[in-house]
Motif scaffolding. Structure first.
Motif: not given
Lengths: 347, 347
Positions: A329, A333, B216-217, B282
């Protein structure tokens, strides 16, 4: 008048000999024992001294655990997987193919009960285990010819150490045990077809790129190899609690510090290697998949016969499943985005 | 008779107060100061004691550096970027958007000259800086509505801390400074549209997923935030060398240990959050790209006016370029393969 004896008792003069399984030339790995020793000496005003000896000076590198277990020397700094032939459980204190990466090893060791689980086993060997260094994911070695598929590994004579060889032979590799100094001439003459060592910083010094230019990654058998300081259990138990605490803090500091050292040295070495002609290649997917399946089969065989191995491996595997879920995660990313910027020369 | 005074002199009784910038509820971050304190006490047989106080008990969390600089307390455990308003150079000791990740920070700090470079600056503030903990890449926060492109961030009222807000506002976000305990009701009422905190383990406790389910990431503004123990420079210089060494080892151990603690706790928390309704997303690529460009523009502006900032930032950037080249090879490919196995339920 009352205080002085108490202080003297709490800070006795103790000198231990620590036999390393590594030569001084592997300065990053050998250096982790020196880092530990320095912290211990400084923290005790020189009252507790750990004298670190390179492999072979007191004891051959691959006999370090035996010497400590027998009390010939008080402690060693080693890779516990060297001793998997005594019992494969030893390997779980360092690295097994497709095992935990460095962050996962640290999390499992310090917070997932790993150190205690390992010591349940190591105490039966009269050893006390303390994590003390990590290389991160190693490289997959140097090859005289390109490896385009699993077929190219059949009958390939490769210098590959210890437990990993047990899995490598299941996918067609013929593992060879060759000491560090003999690898280069063996590769040059073609006595062997490939050899793995560590990663860019250590590999550069031995010059393999000149005779076996294809440099494969990742080293699937060493995802986060943890070095260890192993202490004779009786000597450990005799130590004043403050000195046990000093060693714990010193090894814990050295554990992270060695990874930092490699992370600082490897990037520069990689650039030098590529400039010198090294050809970077990822292992083909069928090689990785076959190796992964071979590793699982190996673990199943050992676990069926060895409850100590099974207990620790199951704990690592349970940890790994969740850790690799989370790792996908935020961390992955972020790094992916940054690597794209690196490739675009935007960093 | 001669030895006793020497020993007594070398191990004086010293008690320091360490003011944390964090509440006890952030047990992983607060815990790094406790880990350090425990190591120091054990290593000195209780002669050197660090008493750790949660934020607000002695000094408000955001006044920790001022209090230490003035000598009101001997040391603090903090995130140096809290004090970027005094001088943006403070932020470089912790995290800046698209900065070094945890392994890179450690390599740069311990082997890339980072600690010395930072202390050149921090000594001008009457502070001595020691790295002491890391969270790893944080998450990008909780949003009441999905973010499908950069357009969705325009005018978005978001709780986002400190220096990151300076970059966030360049891409259309309206940054809000809100204390931890006030975030949940603000999100619930819709006074704000989004909020970032830390990562799964800490975020779960505050329950944001119930009122702002889109998670979110990656947290592009916090790639490897380094916590620090900052000591009043005069107090540091007065310390016996052995005690300086004890603190160095203790902070270095705590630095890695805190990352290990999060790596053990975050995976479980992530599963709980997703089971409770959190929607993982994402960030869209245009958001990351715009934020990256805004960050570079911000650094250029600050560097033009602030030589201390420029010197340290240039060193970090040079390190980052090579580090992200090497990181793409062994580590990234190993992790990628393992993540594919994780998704296929083969781990």
């Amino acid at each position: 008048a009352l205080a002085a004896p108490a202080i003297a008792q709490a800070a006795p003069k103790i000198t231990w000999r620590v036999t390393s399984s590594f030569p001084k030339a592997l300065d990053t790995i050998f250096g982790a024992a020196e880092t530990m020793s320095k912290h211990v000496s400084e923290a005790t005003d020189g009252n507790f001294t750990l004298q670190v000896f390179p492999a072979g000076e007191l004891v051959p590198g691959l006999e370090a655990a035996d010497a400590v277990s027998a009390g010939t020397v008080e402690a060693c700094h080693t890779a516990s997987y060297y001793f998997w032939g005594k019992d494969p459980t030893y390997a779980l204190g360092c690295a097994t193919p497709f095992g935990l990466n460095v962050r996962q090893m640290n999390a499992w060791l310090y917070y997932g009960g790993g150190i205690d689980l390992l010591n349940e086993f190591f105490h039966t060997q009269n050893l006390h285990y303390l994590p003390c260094g990590n290389t991160g994911v190693q490289m997959g070695g140097w090859y005289r010819k390109e490896i385009n598929s699993l077929a190219d590994l059949q009958g390939l004579k490769m210098r590959i150490g210890g437990f990993a060889g047990k899995v490598a032979e299941k996918i067609g590799i013929v593992p060879q045990q060759i000491a560090g100094g003999d690898i280069y001439p063996s590769l040059e003459k073609g006595t062997i077809d490939a050899a793995e060592w560590v990663g860019p910083y250590d590999d550069e010094k031995l010059g393999f790129y000149k005779v076996a230019p294809y440099y494969y990654y990742p080293g699937w058998w060493e995802g986060g190899p943890t070095l260890a300081t192993m202490v004779n259990l009786d000597k450990w138990n005799e130590l004043p609690p403050a000195y046990q605490a000093v060693i714990r803090a010193a090894t814990e500091a050295a554990n992270g510090n060695m990874m930092a050292s490699y992370d600082q040295k490897n990037p520069t070495a990689l650039k030098t290697l590529v400039a010198g002609g090294a050809q970077l290649r990822p292992f083909p997917q069928d090689v990785l998949s076959a190796a992964f399946d071979a590793a699982q089969a190996t673990y199943a065989e050992i676990s069926a016969a060895n409850p100590a191995f099974k207990k620790i491996k199951d704990s690592q595997d349970a940890f790994k499943r969740d850790a690799y879920l989370w790792a996908q995660i935020a961390e992955y990313n972020y790094d992916t985005f940054m690597m794209v910027q690196q490739q675009a020369a935007k960093l």
